[in-house]
Design a protein around this motif. Structure first.
Motif, PDB file in Angstrom:
ATOM      1  N   ASP A 105       0.828  -1.205   0.000  1.00 28.35           N
ATOM      2  CA  ASP A 105       0.000   0.000   0.000  1.00 28.35           C
ATOM      3  C   ASP A 105       0.863   1.256   0.000  1.00 28.35           C
ATOM      4  OD1 ASP A 105      -2.623  -1.207   0.141  1.00 28.35           O
ATOM      5  OD2 ASP A 105      -2.113  -1.788   2.183  1.00 28.35           O
ATOM      6  N   SER A 106       0.315   2.342  -0.507  1.00 26.22           N
ATOM      7  CA  SER A 106       1.032   3.616  -0.573  1.00 26.22           C
ATOM      8  C   SER A 106       1.138   4.262   0.806  1.00 26.22           C
ATOM      9  CB  SER A 106       0.311   4.576  -1.523  1.00 26.22           C
ATOM     10  OG  SER A 106      -0.912   5.000  -0.936  1.00 26.22           O
ATOM     11  N   GLU A 107       2.018   5.251   0.900  1.00 24.52           N
ATOM     12  CA  GLU A 107       2.158   6.008   2.148  1.00 24.52           C
ATOM     13  C   GLU A 107       0.836   6.671   2.521  1.00 24.52           C
ATOM     14  OE1 GLU A 107       5.799   8.568   1.779  1.00 24.52           O
ATOM     15  OE2 GLU A 107       5.934   7.369  -0.056  1.00 24.52           O
ATOM     16  N   GLU A 108       0.128   7.174   1.543  1.00 19.72           N
ATOM     17  CA  GLU A 108      -1.155   7.834   1.797  1.00 19.72           C
ATOM     18  C   GLU A 108      -2.172   6.848   2.352  1.00 19.72           C
ATOM     19  OE1 GLU A 108       0.535   8.057  -1.177  1.00 19.72           O
ATOM     20  OE2 GLU A 108       1.318  10.075  -0.876  1.00 19.72           O
ATOM     21  N   GLU A 109      -2.195   5.639   1.786  1.00 15.33           N
ATOM     22  CA  GLU A 109      -3.100   4.606   2.311  1.00 15.33           C
ATOM     23  C   GLU A 109      -2.720   4.244   3.742  1.00 15.33           C
ATOM     24  OE1 GLU A 109      -4.541   1.882  -1.360  1.00 15.33           O
ATOM     25  OE2 GLU A 109      -2.363   2.090  -1.168  1.00 15.33           O
ATOM     26  N   HIS A 110      -1.417   4.144   4.010  1.00 16.97           N
ATOM     27  CA  HIS A 110      -0.970   3.853   5.374  1.00 16.97           C
ATOM     28  C   HIS A 110      -1.389   4.954   6.341  1.00 16.97           C
ATOM     29  CE1 HIS A 110       1.018   0.246   4.315  1.00 16.97           C
ATOM     30  NE2 HIS A 110       2.191   0.739   3.953  1.00 16.97           N
ATOM     31  N   GLU A 111      -1.240   6.194   5.925  1.00 14.68           N
ATOM     32  CA  GLU A 111      -1.640   7.302   6.797  1.00 14.68           C
ATOM     33  C   GLU A 111      -3.137   7.237   7.094  1.00 14.68           C
ATOM     34  OE1 GLU A 111      -1.488  12.179   7.146  1.00 14.68           O
ATOM     35  OE2 GLU A 111      -0.508  11.208   5.440  1.00 14.68           O
ATOM     36  N   SER A 112      -3.921   6.977   6.088  1.00 14.05           N
ATOM     37  CA  SER A 112      -5.370   6.859   6.261  1.00 14.05           C
ATOM     38  C   SER A 112      -5.720   5.688   7.179  1.00 14.05           C
ATOM     39  CB  SER A 112      -6.030   6.682   4.894  1.00 14.05           C
ATOM     40  OG  SER A 112      -7.413   6.527   5.019  1.00 14.05           O
ATOM     41  N   PHE A 113      -5.044   4.562   6.985  1.00 17.03           N
ATOM     42  CA  PHE A 113      -5.281   3.363   7.797  1.00 17.03           C
ATOM     43  C   PHE A 113      -4.884   3.623   9.254  1.00 17.03           C
ATOM     44  CE2 PHE A 113      -3.910  -1.207   8.760  1.00 17.03           C
ATOM     45  CZ  PHE A 113      -5.208  -1.671   8.946  1.00 17.03           C
ATOM     46  N   CYS A 114      -3.717   4.229   9.458  1.00 21.85           N
ATOM     47  CA  CYS A 114      -3.265   4.539  10.823  1.00 21.85           C
ATOM     48  C   CYS A 114      -4.225   5.498  11.514  1.00 21.85           C
ATOM     49  CB  CYS A 114      -1.861   5.148  10.799  1.00 21.85           C
ATOM     50  SG  CYS A 114      -0.552   3.968  10.464  1.00 21.85           S
ATOM     51  N   THR A 115      -4.705   6.480  10.788  1.00 22.27           N
ATOM     52  CA  THR A 115      -5.638   7.448  11.351  1.00 22.27           C
ATOM     53  C   THR A 115      -6.970   6.776  11.689  1.00 22.27           C
ATOM     54  OG1 THR A 115      -4.583   9.233  10.111  1.00 22.27           O
ATOM     55  CG2 THR A 115      -6.816   9.633  10.928  1.00 22.27           C
ATOM     56  N   SER A 116      -7.482   6.003  10.757  1.00 27.20           N
ATOM     57  CA  SER A 116      -8.761   5.323  10.934  1.00 27.20           C
ATOM     58  C   SER A 116      -8.741   4.349  12.113  1.00 27.20           C
ATOM     59  CB  SER A 116      -9.127   4.584   9.654  1.00 27.20           C
ATOM     60  OG  SER A 116     -10.235   3.744   9.846  1.00 27.20           O
ATOM     61  N   GLU A 117      -7.640   3.603  12.248  1.00 27.03           N
ATOM     62  CA  GLU A 117      -7.552   2.564  13.280  1.00 27.03           C
ATOM     63  C   GLU A 117      -6.763   3.014  14.507  1.00 27.03           C
ATOM     64  OE1 GLU A 117      -9.490   0.064  12.952  1.00 27.03           O
ATOM     65  OE2 GLU A 117      -9.996   0.624  10.887  1.00 27.03           O
ATOM     66  N   ASN A 118      -6.337   4.280  14.520  1.00 22.06           N
ATOM     67  CA  ASN A 118      -5.566   4.856  15.622  1.00 22.06           C
ATOM     68  C   ASN A 118      -4.310   4.027  15.930  1.00 22.06           C
ATOM     69  OD1 ASN A 118      -5.067   6.879  17.504  1.00 22.06           O
ATOM     70  ND2 ASN A 118      -6.065   5.720  19.147  1.00 22.06           N
ATOM     71  N   LEU A 119      -3.549   3.734  14.899  1.00 15.37           N
ATOM     72  CA  LEU A 119      -2.332   2.936  15.056  1.00 15.37           C
ATOM     73  C   LEU A 119      -1.167   3.845  15.423  1.00 15.37           C
ATOM     74  CD1 LEU A 119      -2.654   0.562  11.955  1.00 15.37           C
ATOM     75  CD2 LEU A 119      -3.511   0.223  14.287  1.00 15.37           C
ATOM     76  N   GLY A 120      -0.410   3.460  16.422  1.00 14.17           N
ATOM     77  CA  GLY A 120       0.713   4.266  16.894  1.00 14.17           C
ATOM     78  C   GLY A 120       2.064   3.670  16.579  1.00 14.17           C
ATOM     79  N   TYR A 121       2.151   2.892  15.540  1.00 14.09           N
ATOM     80  CA  TYR A 121       3.428   2.321  15.119  1.00 14.09           C
ATOM     81  C   TYR A 121       3.590   2.532  13.619  1.00 14.09           C
ATOM     82  CZ  TYR A 121       0.490  -1.770  14.080  1.00 14.09           C
ATOM     83  OH  TYR A 121      -0.489  -2.609  13.598  1.00 14.09           O
ATOM     84  N   THR A 122       4.753   2.187  13.099  1.00 13.33           N
ATOM     85  CA  THR A 122       5.140   2.500  11.722  1.00 13.33           C
ATOM     86  C   THR A 122       4.595   1.481  10.724  1.00 13.33           C
ATOM     87  OG1 THR A 122       7.172   3.471  12.582  1.00 13.33           O
ATOM     88  CG2 THR A 122       7.133   2.947  10.235  1.00 13.33           C
ATOM     89  N   SER A 125       5.715   1.341   3.119  1.00 13.83           N
ATOM     90  CA  SER A 125       5.205   1.070   1.782  1.00 13.83           C
ATOM     91  C   SER A 125       6.266   0.378   0.928  1.00 13.83           C
ATOM     92  CB  SER A 125       4.798   2.394   1.127  1.00 13.83           C
ATOM     93  OG  SER A 125       4.355   2.164  -0.183  1.00 13.83           O
ATOM     94  N   ASP A 126       5.958  -0.832   0.499  1.00 10.27           N
ATOM     95  CA  ASP A 126       6.847  -1.607  -0.365  1.00 10.27           C
ATOM     96  C   ASP A 126       6.162  -1.799  -1.721  1.00 10.27           C
ATOM     97  OD1 ASP A 126       9.001  -3.137  -1.226  1.00 10.27           O
ATOM     98  OD2 ASP A 126       8.301  -4.965  -0.234  1.00 10.27           O
ATOM     99  N   ALA A 127       5.859  -0.687  -2.370  1.00 10.68           N
ATOM    100  CA  ALA A 127       5.085  -0.706  -3.612  1.00 10.68           C
ATOM    101  C   ALA A 127       5.756  -1.516  -4.722  1.00 10.68           C
ATOM    102  CB  ALA A 127       4.825   0.716  -4.088  1.00 10.68           C
ATOM    103  N   ASN A 128       7.089  -1.559  -4.751  1.00 10.61           N
ATOM    104  CA  ASN A 128       7.774  -2.315  -5.802  1.00 10.61           C
ATOM    105  C   ASN A 128       8.131  -3.735  -5.369  1.00 10.61           C
ATOM    106  OD1 ASN A 128       9.957  -1.936  -4.145  1.00 10.61           O
ATOM    107  ND2 ASN A 128      11.022  -0.509  -5.500  1.00 10.61           N
ATOM    108  N   SER A 129       7.747  -4.128  -4.164  1.00  6.77           N
ATOM    109  CA  SER A 129       7.857  -5.491  -3.617  1.00  6.77           C
ATOM    110  C   SER A 129       9.285  -5.974  -3.347  1.00  6.77           C
ATOM    111  CB  SER A 129       7.129  -6.504  -4.513  1.00  6.77           C
ATOM    112  OG  SER A 129       7.813  -6.734  -5.727  1.00  6.77           O
ATOM    113  N   VAL A 130      10.282  -5.123  -3.469  1.00  8.63           N
ATOM    114  CA  VAL A 130      11.675  -5.553  -3.306  1.00  8.63           C
ATOM    115  C   VAL A 130      11.941  -6.090  -1.900  1.00  8.63           C
ATOM    116  CG1 VAL A 130      14.075  -4.742  -3.257  1.00  8.63           C
ATOM    117  CG2 VAL A 130      12.568  -4.072  -5.130  1.00  8.63           C
ATOM    118  N   ILE A 131      11.473  -5.381  -0.887  1.00 11.96           N
ATOM    119  CA  ILE A 131      11.742  -5.802   0.493  1.00 11.96           C
ATOM    120  C   ILE A 131      10.909  -7.029   0.841  1.00 11.96           C
ATOM    121  CG2 ILE A 131      11.740  -5.091   2.921  1.00 11.96           C
ATOM    122  CD1 ILE A 131      13.852  -3.721   0.969  1.00 11.96           C
ATOM    123  N   SER A 132       9.650  -7.034   0.430  1.00  9.62           N
ATOM    124  CA  SER A 132       8.815  -8.218   0.671  1.00  9.62           C
ATOM    125  C   SER A 132       9.463  -9.460   0.064  1.00  9.62           C
ATOM    126  CB  SER A 132       7.417  -8.014   0.090  1.00  9.62           C
ATOM    127  OG  SER A 132       6.742  -6.974   0.755  1.00  9.62           O
TER     128      SER A 132
END
Length: 184
Positions: A105-122, A125-132
């Motif tokens: 997921d994108s950084e923007e999606e992560h920000e939205s998800f963290c805000t929506s679910e009140n997540l306090g951890y990092t 975004s691995d959009a190109n899948s290299v790290i995964s």
């Protein structure tokens, strides 16, 4: 259904049922317990560090790291897993451990998800899948649900492959406590 179609379907279904899990997860062997964790440098989001845009493995040195890969923000299983880690975040913090989630997921999606679910951890975004892929945690087009426990020296000490979200955060916390006693 014709007899020949039935036989083909039966053979295909049987081969799926009886395939050895070791063959299904054959690539998992590249991330080895007792070896250095693959490094990463990814953009992401953490509400507690809104000006920080990139994180690497070095950002978590001298801390225990729970690095979990998951398929998709806002999906039911991923939301359950994320919320369970959040519910236990203070316990992780008390024992010098950080939690980091990685998906495509994108950084923007992560920000939205963290805000929506009140997540306090990092969330990274691995959009190109290299790290995964470097953590054997990619099945196109999503990250696979795997978790790696990394000690303060950057060594993988435990891994969970094909995680079930229910109770996983508690399972990781239990193993983390056990590993901390071993490495004390």
């Amino acid at each position: 259904m014709k007899r020949s179609e039935f036989i083909k379907s039966f053979i295909l279904f049987s081969s799926i049922l009886f395939i050895k899990p070791s063959r299904l997860f054959a690539s998992i062997n590249s991330v080895k317990i007792g070896k250095k964790a693959p490094n990463f440098l990814l953009n992401g989001y953490n509400k507690n560090s809104p000006n920080k845009k990139q994180w690497s493995l070095d950002d978590f040195s001298k801390k225990w790291l729970v690095l979990y890969f998951y398929p998709k923000d806002f999906s039911s299983g991923c939301t359950l897993e994320a919320k369970n880690f959040q519910d236990n975040l203070s316990k992780y913090n008390k024992i010098n451990a950080s939690i980091v989630g990685i998906s495509a997921d994108s950084e923007e999606e992560h920000e939205s998800f963290c805000t929506s679910e009140n997540l306090g951890y990092t969330l990274l975004s691995d959009a190109n899948s290299v790290i995964s892929k470097s953590y054997d945690s990619w099945l196109d087009p999503y990250s696979k649900r795997n978790t790696f426990l990394i000690n303060p020296e950057g060594i993988v000490v435990y891994k969970w492959i094909g995680v079930r979200p229910i109770g996983h955060a508690q399972e990781v916390l239990k193993e983390l406590t056990k590993q901390q006693k071993i490495y004390a």
